[in-house]
Scaffold this motif. Structure first.
Motif, PDB file in Angstrom:
ATOM      1  N   VAL A  87      10.735 -18.494 -14.891  1.00 29.14           N
ATOM      2  CA  VAL A  87       9.470 -18.219 -15.578  1.00 29.14           C
ATOM      3  C   VAL A  87       9.585 -18.506 -17.065  1.00 29.14           C
ATOM      4  O   VAL A  87       8.721 -19.168 -17.656  1.00 29.14           O
ATOM      5  CB  VAL A  87       9.028 -16.762 -15.337  1.00 29.14           C
ATOM      6  CG1 VAL A  87       7.943 -16.354 -16.339  1.00 29.14           C
ATOM      7  CG2 VAL A  87       8.511 -16.589 -13.922  1.00 29.14           C
ATOM      8  N   PHE A  88      10.663 -18.029 -17.692  1.00 28.05           N
ATOM      9  CA  PHE A  88      10.788 -18.221 -19.134  1.00 28.05           C
ATOM     10  C   PHE A  88      11.136 -19.661 -19.501  1.00 28.05           C
ATOM     11  O   PHE A  88      10.781 -20.134 -20.578  1.00 28.05           O
ATOM     12  CB  PHE A  88      11.794 -17.235 -19.720  1.00 28.05           C
ATOM     13  CG  PHE A  88      11.195 -15.872 -19.938  1.00 28.05           C
ATOM     14  CD1 PHE A  88      10.329 -15.641 -20.996  1.00 28.05           C
ATOM     15  CD2 PHE A  88      11.456 -14.830 -19.066  1.00 28.05           C
ATOM     16  CE1 PHE A  88       9.738 -14.408 -21.182  1.00 28.05           C
ATOM     17  CE2 PHE A  88      10.874 -13.580 -19.242  1.00 28.05           C
ATOM     18  CZ  PHE A  88      10.011 -13.371 -20.307  1.00 28.05           C
ATOM     19  N   MET A 106       9.185 -10.289 -22.454  1.00 28.81           N
ATOM     20  CA  MET A 106       8.769 -11.477 -23.204  1.00 28.81           C
ATOM     21  C   MET A 106       9.006 -11.347 -24.711  1.00 28.81           C
ATOM     22  O   MET A 106       8.895 -12.326 -25.447  1.00 28.81           O
ATOM     23  CB  MET A 106       7.289 -11.765 -22.962  1.00 28.81           C
ATOM     24  CG  MET A 106       6.372 -10.851 -23.730  1.00 28.81           C
ATOM     25  SD  MET A 106       4.668 -11.399 -23.676  1.00 28.81           S
ATOM     26  CE  MET A 106       3.931 -10.215 -24.806  1.00 28.81           C
ATOM     27  N   ALA A 121       7.668 -21.180 -19.304  1.00 28.16           N
ATOM     28  CA  ALA A 121       6.848 -20.732 -20.433  1.00 28.16           C
ATOM     29  C   ALA A 121       7.304 -21.385 -21.736  1.00 28.16           C
ATOM     30  O   ALA A 121       6.481 -21.767 -22.575  1.00 28.16           O
ATOM     31  CB  ALA A 121       6.917 -19.214 -20.555  1.00 28.16           C
ATOM     32  N   ALA A 153      14.175 -19.647 -22.303  1.00 27.30           N
ATOM     33  CA  ALA A 153      12.972 -19.960 -23.081  1.00 27.30           C
ATOM     34  C   ALA A 153      13.243 -21.057 -24.106  1.00 27.30           C
ATOM     35  O   ALA A 153      12.435 -21.977 -24.276  1.00 27.30           O
ATOM     36  CB  ALA A 153      12.454 -18.700 -23.774  1.00 27.30           C
ATOM     37  N   SER A 164       4.277 -16.457 -19.327  1.00 27.94           N
ATOM     38  CA  SER A 164       5.301 -15.527 -18.848  1.00 27.94           C
ATOM     39  C   SER A 164       4.672 -14.245 -18.294  1.00 27.94           C
ATOM     40  O   SER A 164       5.072 -13.765 -17.228  1.00 27.94           O
ATOM     41  CB  SER A 164       6.301 -15.198 -19.964  1.00 27.94           C
ATOM     42  OG  SER A 164       5.672 -14.581 -21.067  1.00 27.94           O
ATOM     43  N   THR A 199      12.907 -14.628 -13.147  1.00 26.82           N
ATOM     44  CA  THR A 199      12.704 -14.424 -14.581  1.00 26.82           C
ATOM     45  C   THR A 199      13.193 -15.630 -15.375  1.00 26.82           C
ATOM     46  O   THR A 199      12.529 -16.089 -16.313  1.00 26.82           O
ATOM     47  CB  THR A 199      13.446 -13.158 -15.042  1.00 26.82           C
ATOM     48  OG1 THR A 199      12.949 -12.027 -14.313  1.00 26.82           O
ATOM     49  CG2 THR A 199      13.237 -12.922 -16.537  1.00 26.82           C
TER      50      THR A 199
END
Length: 248
Positions: free
Chosen positions: A13-14, A49, A17, A207, A32, A10
């Motif tokens: 991924v963020f 998200m 993204a 993120a 995401s 996670t």
């Protein structure tokens, strides 16, 4: 969300993204969701998200100085893109999750193809409001169903031929309104729990770090080349998600 592998995945991924959004101004929800649905179900990925998308979109929607100019021009589009997220969310609650995941894959493929081949429409001024209402409505329902904010909303905004700064801010306004509506929808349909809300808040950190890293990369990398690679990656990822949901 206590499995170390899921937490690490996670985080990565963020970060990725956020980096994509930092480079080209959009893509955080798309990237995401596309990656997270490989390791978890669609409603969980949509919930995670929300906070990262909200924070980055606040910055994008309030930067540029064109807020009132844009609101006067695109408010019908924004209105329907926001209020029709709820019906889309009701579909998500009752629908087959494998089917929804497959639909997300199709949306990603469609978005990638339009971007990769440079397909775009042009909207005449006298038709802006009517097309904006229809496009906003479709965008709202799709956002509630699969969490994809960009199709067909970004294509509509591109068709208005806005100056670059206005276009970027308008995308931020669309994404921000949709994120708020999706958060309310997921809460109202009991798809978002307190634990998942906290996990979403924690996902803001990678993120944001990715967002600033993306801005740094943008100074060194051709945006045209990055867009091409981005759309090719989305095409492959969307096809994989759709095939995985339908065949396995």
């Amino acid at each position: 969300m206590t499995d170390p592998i899921i937490v690490l995945a996670t985080t990565l991924v963020f970060f990725l993204a956020g980096a994509v959004k930092g480079v080209i101004g959009l893509g955080l929800p798309t990237v995401s969701l596309g990656l997270m649905t490989v390791i978890m179900d669609l409603p969980t990925a949509m919930t995670l998200m929300l906070a990262p998308t909200f924070i980055t979109n606040v910055l994008q929607a309030t930067t540029g100085g064109y807020t009132m100019v844009l609101l006067r021009r695109i408010w019908p589009f924004l209105f329907f893109a926001t209020v029709l997220v709820w019906p889309g969310g009701l579909v998500l609650k009752e629908a087959d999750l494998s089917l929804m995941a497959a639909f997300l894959g199709v949306v990603l493929v469609a978005y990638a193809l339009t971007g990769f081949f440079g397909l775009r429409m042009t909207t005449r001024p006298e038709r802006e409001r009517g097309i904006g209402v229809v496009t906003g409505a479709v965008n709202g329902v799709l956002s509630g169903m699969v969490g994809s904010y960009a199709v067909p909303g970004v294509m509509y905004l591109q068709s208005l031929e806005l100056p670059r700064d206005q276009f970027v801010q308008a995308m931020g306004m669309l994404f921000l309104c949709t994120t708020i509506a999706l958060g309310v929808t997921l809460s109202g349909t009991n798809l978002m729990t307190l634990d998942m809300g906290l996990a979403s808040v924690l996902a803001v950190v990678p993120a944001i770090l990715g967002f600033f890293a993306g801005q740094h990369i943008r100074k060194k990398l051709s945006e045209g080349l990055f867009r091409t690679l981005f759309y090719v990656a989305l095409l492959v990822l969307g096809a994989f998600i759709a095939a995985k949901a339908l065949l396995f």
